[in-house]
Design a protein around this motif. Structure first.
Motif, short mmCIF file in Angstrom:
data_model
loop_
_atom_site.label_atom_id
_atom_site.label_comp_id
_atom_site.label_asym_id
_atom_site.label_seq_id
_atom_site.Cartn_x
_atom_site.Cartn_y
_atom_site.Cartn_z
N GLU A 73 -3.64 8.41 6.59
CA GLU A 73 -3.89 9.19 5.38
C GLU A 73 -2.61 9.29 4.57
OE1 GLU A 73 -6.49 12.73 5.57
OE2 GLU A 73 -6.27 12.44 7.72
N GLY A 74 -2.74 9.22 3.25
CA GLY A 74 -1.61 9.37 2.38
C GLY A 74 -0.78 8.10 2.21
N LEU A 75 -1.18 7.02 2.85
CA LEU A 75 -0.42 5.78 2.73
C LEU A 75 -0.76 5.03 1.46
CD1 LEU A 75 1.61 3.83 4.11
CD2 LEU A 75 -0.35 2.67 5.08
N ILE A 76 -2.03 5.02 1.10
CA ILE A 76 -2.48 4.23 -0.04
C ILE A 76 -2.08 4.90 -1.34
CG2 ILE A 76 -4.50 3.29 -1.21
CD1 ILE A 76 -5.86 3.11 1.46
N ARG A 77 -1.59 4.08 -2.26
CA ARG A 77 -1.18 4.58 -3.59
C ARG A 77 -2.37 5.11 -4.35
NH1 ARG A 77 3.00 -0.03 -5.67
NH2 ARG A 77 3.83 -0.40 -3.64
N LEU A 130 0.79 -1.23 0.00
CA LEU A 130 0.00 0.00 0.00
C LEU A 130 0.82 1.28 0.00
CD1 LEU A 130 -2.68 -1.00 2.65
CD2 LEU A 130 -2.95 -0.94 0.17
N THR A 131 2.08 1.19 0.32
CA THR A 131 2.86 2.39 0.57
C THR A 131 3.26 3.14 -0.69
OG1 THR A 131 4.70 3.29 1.82
CG2 THR A 131 5.11 1.25 0.67
N GLN A 132 3.22 4.45 -0.58
CA GLN A 132 3.74 5.34 -1.61
C GLN A 132 5.17 5.73 -1.25
OE1 GLN A 132 1.39 8.88 -1.89
NE2 GLN A 132 -0.53 7.77 -2.01
N GLU A 133 5.48 5.54 0.01
CA GLU A 133 6.72 6.06 0.56
C GLU A 133 7.95 5.27 0.13
OE1 GLU A 133 5.88 5.81 4.67
OE2 GLU A 133 4.37 7.37 4.61
N GLY A 134 7.78 4.01 -0.24
CA GLY A 134 8.92 3.18 -0.59
C GLY A 134 9.64 2.64 0.63
N ASP A 135 9.22 3.02 1.81
CA ASP A 135 9.84 2.56 3.05
C ASP A 135 8.78 1.82 3.86
OD1 ASP A 135 11.23 2.11 5.37
OD2 ASP A 135 11.45 4.22 5.92
N ALA A 136 8.72 0.49 3.68
CA ALA A 136 7.69 -0.30 4.36
C ALA A 136 7.85 -0.23 5.87
CB ALA A 136 7.74 -1.75 3.88
N GLY A 137 9.07 -0.12 6.37
CA GLY A 137 9.29 -0.05 7.82
C GLY A 137 8.62 1.16 8.44
N ARG A 138 8.72 2.29 7.77
CA ARG A 138 8.07 3.51 8.27
C ARG A 138 6.56 3.36 8.21
NH1 ARG A 138 7.30 9.04 5.74
NH2 ARG A 138 6.94 10.36 7.54
N ALA A 139 6.05 2.76 7.13
CA ALA A 139 4.61 2.55 6.99
C ALA A 139 4.10 1.59 8.05
CB ALA A 139 4.30 2.02 5.59
N VAL A 140 4.86 0.53 8.36
CA VAL A 140 4.47 -0.41 9.41
C VAL A 140 4.35 0.32 10.74
CG1 VAL A 140 5.28 -2.37 10.81
CG2 VAL A 140 5.37 -2.50 8.32
N ARG A 141 5.32 1.16 11.06
CA ARG A 141 5.30 1.92 12.33
C ARG A 141 4.08 2.84 12.37
NH1 ARG A 141 5.64 1.40 17.05
NH2 ARG A 141 7.39 0.07 16.63
N ARG A 142 3.75 3.49 11.27
CA ARG A 142 2.59 4.38 11.23
C ARG A 142 1.29 3.60 11.46
NH1 ARG A 142 2.53 7.71 5.98
NH2 ARG A 142 0.75 8.67 7.01
N ILE A 143 1.17 2.43 10.83
CA ILE A 143 -0.02 1.60 11.01
C ILE A 143 -0.11 1.11 12.46
CG2 ILE A 143 -1.15 -0.56 10.36
CD1 ILE A 143 0.07 -0.15 7.53
N MET A 144 1.01 0.68 13.01
CA MET A 144 1.03 0.20 14.40
C MET A 144 0.60 1.31 15.36
SD MET A 144 4.49 -2.14 14.39
CE MET A 144 4.60 -2.12 16.18
N ASP A 145 1.16 2.50 15.17
CA ASP A 145 0.82 3.63 16.05
C ASP A 145 -0.66 3.99 15.95
OD1 ASP A 145 3.46 3.77 16.87
OD2 ASP A 145 3.95 5.47 15.57
N LEU A 146 -1.17 4.05 14.75
CA LEU A 146 -2.56 4.44 14.53
C LEU A 146 -3.54 3.44 15.14
CD1 LEU A 146 -4.55 6.40 13.14
CD2 LEU A 146 -4.39 4.96 11.12
N ASN A 147 -3.18 2.15 15.09
CA ASN A 147 -4.08 1.10 15.58
C ASN A 147 -3.75 0.63 16.99
OD1 ASN A 147 -5.92 0.27 13.18
ND2 ASN A 147 -3.91 0.62 12.29
N GLY A 148 -2.77 1.24 17.62
CA GLY A 148 -2.41 0.88 18.99
C GLY A 148 -1.83 -0.52 19.12
#
Length: 86
Positions: free
Chosen positions: A82-86, A48-66
C-alpha cells in the motif's frame, strides 16, 4: 521417545502453517501486477514508487511476496505494498 518427538514436530508444523495462512489473507485488496518478459524488480519498483528510493521499494515488494532475491520471472503476479503506487 520417537513418537513424542514426531507428535511435537507435527504440532509445531501445524502452528507455523496456521501463522503463514494468516499472513496470506493480508494480501486481499492490495494491488497486483503481472511481470512481463524483460521486466526486473528494480524497474518495476522505480516506475511505481513515490518514495524516490527504488531499493527500499524493492525490499518492500520482496518481503510482501516472500521473494528470496530480486529476480522475477515473466508471468509472476506480484502484490504491491500500500502507498507504493504513484
Amino acid at each position: 521417545m520417537l513418537v513424542l518427538f514426531t507428535l511435537g514436530m507435527l504440532w509445531v508444523g501445524g502452528r507455523i502453517d496456521t501463522a503463514l495462512a494468516g499472513e496470506r489473507t493480508g494480501h486481499e485488496g492490495l494491488p497486483r501486477i503481472t511481470v512481463h518478459a524483460g521486466d526486473t524488480l528494480w524497474e518495476i519498483a522505480d516506475a511505481l514508487t513515490q518514495e524516490g528510493d527504488a531499493g527500499r521499494a524493492v525490499r518492500r515488494i520482496m518481503d510482501l511476496n516472500g521473494l528470496a532475491g530480486s529476480e522475477v520471472r515473466p508471468g509472476t503476479r506480484l502484490y504491491l505494498p500500500e502507498g507504493l503506487i504513484r
